[in-house]
Write a protein that holds these residues in place. Structure first.
Motif, short mmCIF file in Angstrom:
data_model
loop_
_atom_site.label_atom_id
_atom_site.label_comp_id
_atom_site.label_asym_id
_atom_site.label_seq_id
_atom_site.Cartn_x
_atom_site.Cartn_y
_atom_site.Cartn_z
N ASN A 78 69.08 21.75 -6.86
CA ASN A 78 68.95 22.21 -8.24
C ASN A 78 70.19 21.75 -9.03
O ASN A 78 71.31 21.90 -8.56
N PRO A 79 70.02 21.19 -10.23
CA PRO A 79 71.17 20.71 -11.02
C PRO A 79 72.20 21.79 -11.31
O PRO A 79 73.37 21.47 -11.57
N LEU A 80 71.79 23.08 -11.26
CA LEU A 80 72.73 24.17 -11.56
C LEU A 80 73.57 24.58 -10.34
O LEU A 80 74.49 25.38 -10.47
N SER A 81 73.25 24.04 -9.19
CA SER A 81 73.88 24.53 -7.96
C SER A 81 75.37 24.22 -7.86
O SER A 81 76.08 24.87 -7.09
N ASN A 82 75.86 23.24 -8.65
CA ASN A 82 77.27 22.88 -8.59
C ASN A 82 78.12 23.67 -9.57
O ASN A 82 79.35 23.49 -9.61
N ARG A 83 77.51 24.55 -10.34
CA ARG A 83 78.26 25.35 -11.31
C ARG A 83 79.09 26.41 -10.59
O ARG A 83 78.71 26.90 -9.52
N SER A 84 80.21 26.81 -11.19
CA SER A 84 81.00 27.92 -10.65
C SER A 84 80.41 29.25 -11.08
O SER A 84 80.61 30.28 -10.42
#
Length: 323
Positions: free
Chosen positions: A202-208
């Motif tokens: 998911n593109p959001l998985s690298n967010r803090s």
């Protein structure tokens, strides 16, 4: 005398008869078990501290009362019949159950001085809870903790009020439900943000961290409407406060099922940060901004003076604050 009055069909062959356990004495049971183990009435008498004629009369009366042939005597030796072997096994099990019941009653009378029953909800990770319990036991001697899994959040209140459990660890969003019962006392155990669980692809998985507005294009998996309404309403309230209507991907029967059904890059499920990922190495959880979750610990208010129950709650709260 044994108090059970239930009528039990007993007999041999096709002929059945009715027998009441109220006709049977505990001494008869003990004598029969001793005779069945020793296969000798004299040694059975010694074990039971009675005379040999007493053993003979007791066995004879038992066979007459039940209509069962329990022993076969031949060539100076004695052996159990199939009925005798069956009764020996079941009588021994019954005495064992009675012994366990007496032990539980003694623990109740002693105020659970040496044991405590603790329940937890399925979605709570057990690793840190077990570490806390081990630390408690290390400081409090040989205290035995009996763990109970609560399948439904409503079971927390029911378990405590029915005395099935002494302490319950459940989700923070059930605090109001627990406080609504005056018989219970609850305290916050741990606080942290909710987490958005998703596939690592998911593109959001690298967010803090993730905001609610980031989830506008995401499909959200929710538990079915039932005992999880408190959880669903708390999550939906977060969306409502931000003016966002979540897209529903699916309704599942449990949070664990929700994690297992994360299959698309745009699917997410919002859970307590301590929720189990069911050993999925392809998933990750990212904190949700402006959200609040955690755990609460509850007990019966009447147990405030119980040294083990109240002591466990105090220890758990202090331990979690030290993490």
């Amino acid at each position: 005398m044994l108090r059970y009055a239930r009528r039990i069909p007993l007999g041999t062959g096709k002929k059945m008869r009715s027998f009441s356990l109220s006709d049977l004495s505990l001494l008869q049971v003990k004598i029969f078990l001793a005779a069945a183990e020793e296969l000798n009435f004299t040694r059975a008498a010694e074990r039971c501290s009675v005379t040999q004629p007493t053993v003979s009369r007791s066995i004879e009366a038992l066979e007459k009362q039940t209509g069962l042939i329990l022993f076969i005597r031949e060539r100076g030796k004695m052996r159990l019949t199939p009925a005798g072997r069956s009764l020996r096994r079941d009588f021994a099990d019954a005495l064992d159950i009675m012994g366990q019941g007496l032990n539980r009653a003694w623990e109740l009378q002693q105020g659970y001085r040496n044991s405590i029953a603790v329940s937890y909800v399925e979605a709570s990770r057990m690793d840190f809870i077990l570490e806390m319990a081990a630390a408690f036991k290390a400081e409090n001697g040989l205290v035995k903790i009996h763990w109970r899994l609560i399948d439904e959040p409503d079971g927390t209140v029911k378990g405590l009020l029915s005395y099935d459990t002494d302490v319950a660890i459940t989700h923070l969003h059930f605090m109001d439900q627990l406080r609504a019962s005056p018989e219970l006392a609850c305290r916050e155990l741990l606080e942290m943000p909710l987490s958005v669980f998703m596939l690592k692809s998911n593109p959001l998985s690298n967010r803090s961290s993730i905001s609610v507005s980031d989830l506008k294009s995401q499909k959200v998996i929710f538990p079915k409407e039932s005992s999880y309404d408190h959880y669903a309403n708390s999550v939906l309230g977060i969306f409502a406060n931000e003016g966002v209507t979540p897209m529903m991907a699916a309704r599942v029967s449990s949070t664990g099922e929700g994690v297992l059904n994360l299959q698309e890059d745009d699917e997410v499920i919002i859970l307590n940060h301590l929720a189990s990922l069911a050993n999925r190495t392809d998933c990750v959880g990212v904190p949700l901004e402006n959200s609040r979750s955690g755990l609460v610990i509850a007990m019966r208010a009447a147990d405030a003076d119980n040294p083990v129950i109240a002591g466990f709650v105090d220890f758990a709260v202090a331990y979690m604050k030290g993490l």
